[in-house]
Design a protein around this motif. Structure first.
Motif, PDB file in Angstrom:
ATOM      1  N   ILE A 126       3.903  -5.678  -9.523  1.00 52.28           N
ATOM      2  CA  ILE A 126       3.515  -4.260  -9.489  1.00 52.28           C
ATOM      3  C   ILE A 126       2.938  -3.802 -10.823  1.00 52.28           C
TER       4      ILE A 126
ATOM      5  N   PHE B 158       0.659   0.746  -1.685  1.00 52.19           N
ATOM      6  CA  PHE B 158       0.765  -0.653  -1.276  1.00 52.19           C
ATOM      7  C   PHE B 158      -0.165  -0.835  -0.074  1.00 52.19           C
TER       8      PHE B 158
ATOM      9  N   ILE C  69       3.581  -8.696  -2.420  1.00 51.65           N
ATOM     10  CA  ILE C  69       3.976  -7.689  -3.408  1.00 51.65           C
ATOM     11  C   ILE C  69       5.401  -7.993  -3.877  1.00 51.65           C
ATOM     12  N   THR C  70       5.594  -8.036  -5.190  1.00 52.80           N
ATOM     13  CA  THR C  70       6.919  -8.284  -5.757  1.00 52.80           C
ATOM     14  C   THR C  70       7.161  -7.311  -6.899  1.00 52.80           C
ATOM     15  N   ALA C  71       8.400  -7.249  -7.337  1.00 53.89           N
ATOM     16  CA  ALA C  71       8.728  -6.414  -8.498  1.00 53.89           C
ATOM     17  C   ALA C  71       7.921  -6.841  -9.718  1.00 53.89           C
TER      18      ALA C  71
ATOM     19  N   HIS D  89      13.576  -6.057  -1.275  1.00 49.71           N
ATOM     20  CA  HIS D  89      12.244  -5.886  -1.868  1.00 49.71           C
ATOM     21  C   HIS D  89      11.949  -4.414  -2.128  1.00 49.71           C
TER      22      HIS D  89
ATOM     23  N   ALA E  81      11.205  -2.819  -5.739  1.00 43.71           N
ATOM     24  CA  ALA E  81       9.891  -2.209  -5.963  1.00 43.71           C
ATOM     25  C   ALA E  81      10.027  -0.769  -6.438  1.00 43.71           C
TER      26      ALA E  81
END
Length: 347
Positions: free
Chosen positions: A108, A129, A103-105, A158, A162
């Protein structure tokens, strides 16, 4: 059907939630839509899905089909406002979803857009998530803590990134609330702290496994939930069918999950059937249906908002819904505690 607040979000959800992870593999679209209709008629307003569903098996060919089936129901029924829809962003490890990336910016908004299209809706009520980038203690990964794959600085960075993206999605009207799944007490606490420090949506819920056979949540996570007003959405409250008793004595019913997944995700162990028998014996002594007893137990825990169950067939759903309103006596709960002490970690 009893309704509970979803944390501090202002959203009310039924204490039972339809899990859709079999929609598209074990459960076809027609049966899936019939299940949603029946659930709503009984007062359930909560549906849980994920971009990686369906499972049994997980495959690139079917990935996203559960959301598509729910979306087709939304489009054909016109009842979007009657349901609270939760879905999830997959984490690292599934090669057919973003090449297995974490999961990354950047991921999303892409993942939310994909879910919105498949769900045929303008907004997602609860966006979760599915598991943290650090890994999870769920799915029988709780036996050995390995900090070598964790870095505090990158984890906190992170989370900050996020939350910034999630807040933009809230502002755009694409999501109403943010939740976690398969998270730990430390991770959840850091998400809460970070939202307070830098802004972004406050975590509303954690979706972790919880049942008579899996009570890892009962200690530090439970304390965190109560003091932080952050509720649990319990998945696998029937322990993938083990608590129904249908697998006792070596039985493997036709169409059951065990035919597709022999160990039920590592839940089949030498001790698990002894533990199940302990709970089945309580149900027999008190004239309770074991399915209803197992679900009612979860609903009486002080930190649970809703229990997420799945039904492969419509008759299974109808049977489950007959437990509406059941509450276990102190005598039953005391006996459950004694079996739990005898078999605290059966898988």
């Amino acid at each position: 059907m009893k309704m509970n607040p979803l944390g501090r979000t202002g959203i009310k959800v039924s204490e039972l939630c339809i899990g859709t992870m079999t929609f598209g593999t074990q459960t076809d679209e027609g049966e899936s839509h019939a299940q949603i209709d029946m659930a709503l008629n009984y007062g359930i307003n909560f549906l849980d899905t994920a971009e990686m569903y369906p499972v049994n098996p997980i495959s690139s060919q079917t990935q996203g089909d559960s959301e598509v089936i729910v979306g087709n129901w939304i489009a054909s029924s016109g009842r979007r406002n009657d349901v609270v829809v939760a879905t999830k962003h997959s984490g690292a490890g599934l090669r057919h979803i973003r090449d297995g990336a974490p999961i990354t910016a950047c991921s999303i908004s892409e993942a939310i857009e994909g879910s919105l299209k498949r769900l045929k809706t303008d907004y997602i009520d609860l966006y979760q998530f599915h598991w943290p980038n650090r890994g999870s203690y769920m799915f029988r990964q709780n036996w050995r803590f390995d900090p070598s794959k964790q870095d505090t600085t990158s984890t906190l960075s992170h989370m900050e990134d996020a939350l910034e993206v999630l807040q933009r999605e809230v502002d755009r009207g694409h999501i109403r609330a943010f939740g976690l799944s398969n998270e730990s007490a430390w991770g959840t606490s850091q998400w809460l702290r970070m939202a307070q420090a830098v802004g972004g949506p406050r975590v509303a819920s954690v979706q972790n496994e919880y049942s008579l056979l899996c009570r890892l949540y009962d200690t530090d996570m439970a304390e965190m939930s109560v003091h932080e007003d952050l509720i649990l959405l319990a998945f696998s409250p029937l322990a993938t069918g083990l608590l129904t008793g249908k697998y006792q004595g070596g039985a493997v019913p036709e169409g059951s999950r065990k035919l597709l997944q022999e160990t039920l995700g590592g839940r089949v162990t030498p001790r698990v059937f002894e533990a199940v028998e302990g709970y089945l014996s309580i149900a027999r002594r008190h004239g309770l249906d074991p399915v209803h007893m197992a679900l009612a137990f979860t609903l009486q825990r002080p930190f649970i908002c809703s229990s997420i169950f799945g039904a492969t067939r419509l008759d299974q759903l109808e049977h489950i819904l007959k437990m509406d309103g059941l509450r276990l006596s102190d005598a039953v709960l005391d006996e459950i505690d004694q079996v739990h002490i005898q078999y605290p970690m059966p898988f």
